[in-house]
Each structure stands twice: as C-alpha cells, then as structure tokens.
Enzyme design. Sequence first.
Site, PDB file in Angstrom:
ATOM      1  N   LYS A 142      -3.575  -3.039  16.778  1.00 25.78           N
ATOM      2  CA  LYS A 142      -3.362  -2.260  15.556  1.00 25.78           C
ATOM      3  C   LYS A 142      -4.110  -0.918  15.637  1.00 25.78           C
ATOM      4  O   LYS A 142      -5.334  -0.885  15.634  1.00 25.78           O
ATOM      5  CB  LYS A 142      -3.895  -3.098  14.391  1.00 25.78           C
ATOM      6  CG  LYS A 142      -3.424  -2.684  13.053  1.00 25.78           C
ATOM      7  CD  LYS A 142      -2.211  -3.432  12.588  1.00 25.78           C
ATOM      8  CE  LYS A 142      -1.778  -2.815  11.266  1.00 25.78           C
ATOM      9  NZ  LYS A 142      -0.392  -2.915  10.977  1.00 25.78           N
ATOM     10  N   LYS A 195      -1.717  -7.818   4.892  1.00 24.68           N
ATOM     11  CA  LYS A 195      -1.841  -8.142   3.461  1.00 24.68           C
ATOM     12  C   LYS A 195      -0.769  -9.136   2.998  1.00 24.68           C
ATOM     13  O   LYS A 195      -1.004  -9.892   2.045  1.00 24.68           O
ATOM     14  CB  LYS A 195      -1.816  -6.874   2.601  1.00 24.68           C
ATOM     15  CG  LYS A 195      -0.458  -6.233   2.422  1.00 24.68           C
ATOM     16  CD  LYS A 195       0.099  -6.440   1.034  1.00 24.68           C
ATOM     17  CE  LYS A 195       1.538  -6.062   0.888  1.00 24.68           C
ATOM     18  NZ  LYS A 195       2.308  -5.400   1.883  1.00 24.68           N
ATOM     19  N   GLY A 197       0.839  -1.207   0.000  1.00 19.60           N
ATOM     20  CA  GLY A 197       0.000   0.000   0.000  1.00 19.60           C
ATOM     21  C   GLY A 197       0.864   1.244   0.000  1.00 19.60           C
ATOM     22  O   GLY A 197       0.527   2.270  -0.606  1.00 19.60           O
ATOM     23  N   ASN A 198       2.013   1.155   0.674  1.00 14.51           N
ATOM     24  CA  ASN A 198       2.924   2.300   0.727  1.00 14.51           C
ATOM     25  C   ASN A 198       3.590   2.542  -0.618  1.00 14.51           C
ATOM     26  O   ASN A 198       3.927   3.680  -0.945  1.00 14.51           O
ATOM     27  CB  ASN A 198       3.994   2.069   1.800  1.00 14.51           C
ATOM     28  CG  ASN A 198       3.384   2.088   3.188  1.00 14.51           C
ATOM     29  OD1 ASN A 198       2.760   3.056   3.582  1.00 14.51           O
ATOM     30  ND2 ASN A 198       3.525   0.994   3.916  1.00 14.51           N
ATOM     31  N   LYS A 247       6.517  -9.963   6.119  1.00 10.21           N
ATOM     32  CA  LYS A 247       6.786 -10.451   4.755  1.00 10.21           C
ATOM     33  C   LYS A 247       7.561 -11.767   4.815  1.00 10.21           C
ATOM     34  O   LYS A 247       7.265 -12.718   4.090  1.00 10.21           O
ATOM     35  CB  LYS A 247       7.578  -9.412   3.950  1.00 10.21           C
ATOM     36  CG  LYS A 247       6.829  -8.103   3.776  1.00 10.21           C
ATOM     37  CD  LYS A 247       7.552  -7.168   2.842  1.00 10.21           C
ATOM     38  CE  LYS A 247       7.022  -5.751   2.968  1.00 10.21           C
ATOM     39  NZ  LYS A 247       5.555  -5.630   2.900  1.00 10.21           N
TER      40      LYS A 247
HETATM   41  P1  ADP Z   1       4.555  -2.403   2.364  1.00 16.89           P
HETATM   42  O1  ADP Z   1       3.582  -1.279   2.254  1.00 16.89           O
HETATM   43  O2  ADP Z   1       5.114  -2.808   1.043  1.00 16.89           O
HETATM   44  O3  ADP Z   1       4.065  -3.557   3.180  1.00 16.89           O
HETATM   45  P2  ADP Z   1       6.329  -1.783   4.624  1.00 16.89           P
HETATM   46  O4  ADP Z   1       6.748  -0.395   4.901  1.00 16.89           O
HETATM   47  O5  ADP Z   1       5.345  -2.426   5.518  1.00 16.89           O
HETATM   48  O6  ADP Z   1       5.849  -1.779   3.102  1.00 16.89           O
HETATM   49  O7  ADP Z   1       7.611  -2.754   4.582  1.00 16.89           O
HETATM   50  C1  ADP Z   1       8.743  -2.486   3.772  1.00 16.89           C
HETATM   51  C2  ADP Z   1       9.813  -1.728   4.556  1.00 16.89           C
HETATM   52  O8  ADP Z   1      10.442  -2.585   5.509  1.00 16.89           O
HETATM   53  C3  ADP Z   1      10.984  -1.236   3.748  1.00 16.89           C
HETATM   54  O9  ADP Z   1      10.693  -0.046   3.080  1.00 16.89           O
HETATM   55  C4  ADP Z   1      12.074  -1.041   4.812  1.00 16.89           C
HETATM   56  O10 ADP Z   1      12.079   0.295   5.254  1.00 16.89           O
HETATM   57  C5  ADP Z   1      11.612  -1.913   5.976  1.00 16.89           C
HETATM   58  N1  ADP Z   1      12.544  -2.941   6.455  1.00 16.89           N
HETATM   59  C6  ADP Z   1      12.536  -3.402   7.718  1.00 16.89           C
HETATM   60  N2  ADP Z   1      13.449  -4.346   7.904  1.00 16.89           N
HETATM   61  C7  ADP Z   1      14.082  -4.530   6.714  1.00 16.89           C
HETATM   62  C8  ADP Z   1      15.136  -5.396   6.262  1.00 16.89           C
HETATM   63  N3  ADP Z   1      15.735  -6.264   7.093  1.00 16.89           N
HETATM   64  N4  ADP Z   1      15.535  -5.308   4.980  1.00 16.89           N
HETATM   65  C9  ADP Z   1      14.930  -4.436   4.131  1.00 16.89           C
HETATM   66  N5  ADP Z   1      13.942  -3.591   4.506  1.00 16.89           N
HETATM   67  C10 ADP Z   1      13.499  -3.629   5.783  1.00 16.89           C
HETATM   68 MG    MG Z   2       3.564  -3.484   5.239  1.00 14.45          MG
END
Ligand code: ADP
Ligand code: MG
Length: 318
Positions: free
Chosen positions: A132, A217, A12-13, A280
Amino acid sequence: MAKKLAVVAIGGNSLILDPKKVTVEDQYIAAAQTSKHIADMIEAGWDVAIGHGNGPQVGFILRRSELAAKYEGMHEVPLDVCGADSQGAIGYSIQQTLQNELIRRGIKKPVATIVTQVKVDKNDKAFQNPTKPIGGFMEEAEANKRQTELGWNMVEDAGRGWRRVVASPIPQEVVEIESVHTLINAGTVVITVGGGGIPVIDDGMGGCVGVAAVIDKDFASSLLARLIKADLFVISTAVEKVAINYGKPNEKWLDKMTLAEAKAYLAEGIHFAKGSMAPKIEAIIMYLENGGTEALITNPENIGRALKGETGTRVVKE
Ligand code: ADP
Ligand code: MG
C-alpha cells in the site's frame, strides 16, 4: 418494531465531493450532507454505528508532516498517529454535523467518536509483502536512506519516483469494543474504526503497540458489524449501485445479489475493481458468512430510498 442496528461505512472519498474542493471546510459540507442521510435513518427508527474511510485525509496529514520536516526541521508524524489524528478530525466533523441535524429534528440522541485501535496479527502475511503506497514521492538517495535508517519498505513507482509502501493486514479485533457496546446500549450513535482503525499488534505483555500499516475500512467496518451483531451493513460510497462487467459494454447494474452470487462474481475476478469495489464485496461476504443477514451498497443521497428497496444493491444471505 424492535429497534434495529445498522453499521454505516462512509467512504473517505465520499467526504470529498469535488477533487478541486478539498479544504477542511469543504469536507465539513460533505460530512453535513452525509449526516442528513444518516439522520433520516435514525428518524426512521434505526440505531446506527458509523465507520469511515480516511485515505485522502491521511494523505493530507502525511504531506503536511513531510513538508514541515523538509522545510522547517519539524518532527514527522508516525503513520499510526496520522491515523489517530484523522479519526479525531473526521469523527469531529461527523459527530458535530450529525448531532446538529438531530437537534434540529428534535431527536434527543448523543453522538460520539471513539479513537479506535484495531488489532492485527504481527505474523499476517501482508507484513512480508507491503503493497500500500503511503505519502509523497522521493529521490532514490532519500529512499535508500529511509530504508536503512528507518527500515521503511520503498518501491519505485512507474518512473514517478520512490515511495514508501506499508502492509494492509486483516483486522482481527476491535480493542475498544466493550466501550462501543456500552455506548450503543446507552443509545449513543458511535463513530468508530475510522480509517479501518489504528493498526496495533500485541506488545507481548497483554497490551498493544502501534504499527505502520493501514487497515481496509470496509474490512474493519465488516468486523464491527459482526461484533455488534448489526442487522444491516450499509456501505455508503460514490456509486448508487454495484455493476457486473463494470465499465464494459455489457455492464449491468444490480438491484440484488445473493451471498453465493457475490462469491461467484468475485471469484471471476473481472467485475469488481481491486482496491475499490472488490474489498467492499469481500467485506460483505465476511459479514454474511459470520452471522450477518443483509447488506446494502449505495451512495449517501440514496440511503433513504435504498432502505425502502427503491435503489442500491442489496446483498442477502440467500
Ligand atoms: P470509498 O472511498 O467509498 O471506499 P472507492 O473509490 O474505494 O470508494 O470505491 C468505490 C468505487 O468503486 C466507485 O466509485 C466505482 O468507481 C468503483 N467500482 C469498481 N468496480 C465497481 C463495480 N463493479 N460497480 C460499481 N462501482 C465499481
Ligand atoms: Mg475504498
């Protein structure tokens, strides 16, 4: 090569390219960019089912609902309906931009969004401890009123005021999965489980009823990938690769991890931030432990290169 099926989960981001540019038109531009990269995948021979996040977008919908209620006495929009609204609007922008892109390339392939309910267990322990935060901040008196009258769970947030918290239960079932299968088998690119799906529970009569909760998600997209037996699970997010020791001086960007390594890093608890990268990795572990073979984390612009093995972080069974 027989056609292979991939689930692509869009963050979403990642549909908000710049925190100062968040209008619907700006989000449409971001969706159009991501759609180009997904069209590349389709052109390269992949069948694709798309999941997406909705964190920022559902926040905007709730804010509108709150302001309209406060200043105009309008009815508020319940959280499950906000989720449905966001699936429709985000799905629309992806289905239109992707369809347009495919038409321009001379590829005849329909794209459609399914408003998707995802079943959760009403006894999921997340409901005992909702964490949340959702919607805007409010004064203590208003928070107390909502707690009493509406049964909302309220928490005080570090001096910034009171906020509603909801549960984030584990997704168990995609209610519309039969329709997802039917459309994929008919060659349609399906957009589904948006925002993790609209959370519903058993209504006690074999049906469903919406609940105020949010589903991760990444978890819902992982469930989708398992249910449709996807050959590949792609998580498209804001980073090109995953790092261990993320943000530390000894940070190391990974090209590849095995399932066993991913589990070991996750257990160490220091590599993947909670609420962003950790879910993830957990989603990928669930996929690989339940029939999946390969997963990929990268950003939208690098999907093509990552599929060729040139970048991204690949997670394999062994
Ligand atoms: P999305 O909306 O895609 O779910 P998030 O912001 O929830 O995005 O998750 C992605 C973010 O996770 C990346 O932009 C990064 O800032 C962060 N992040 C946290 N830990 C890690 C890691 N170990 N390696 C890479 N990114 C990481
Ligand atoms: Mg996320």
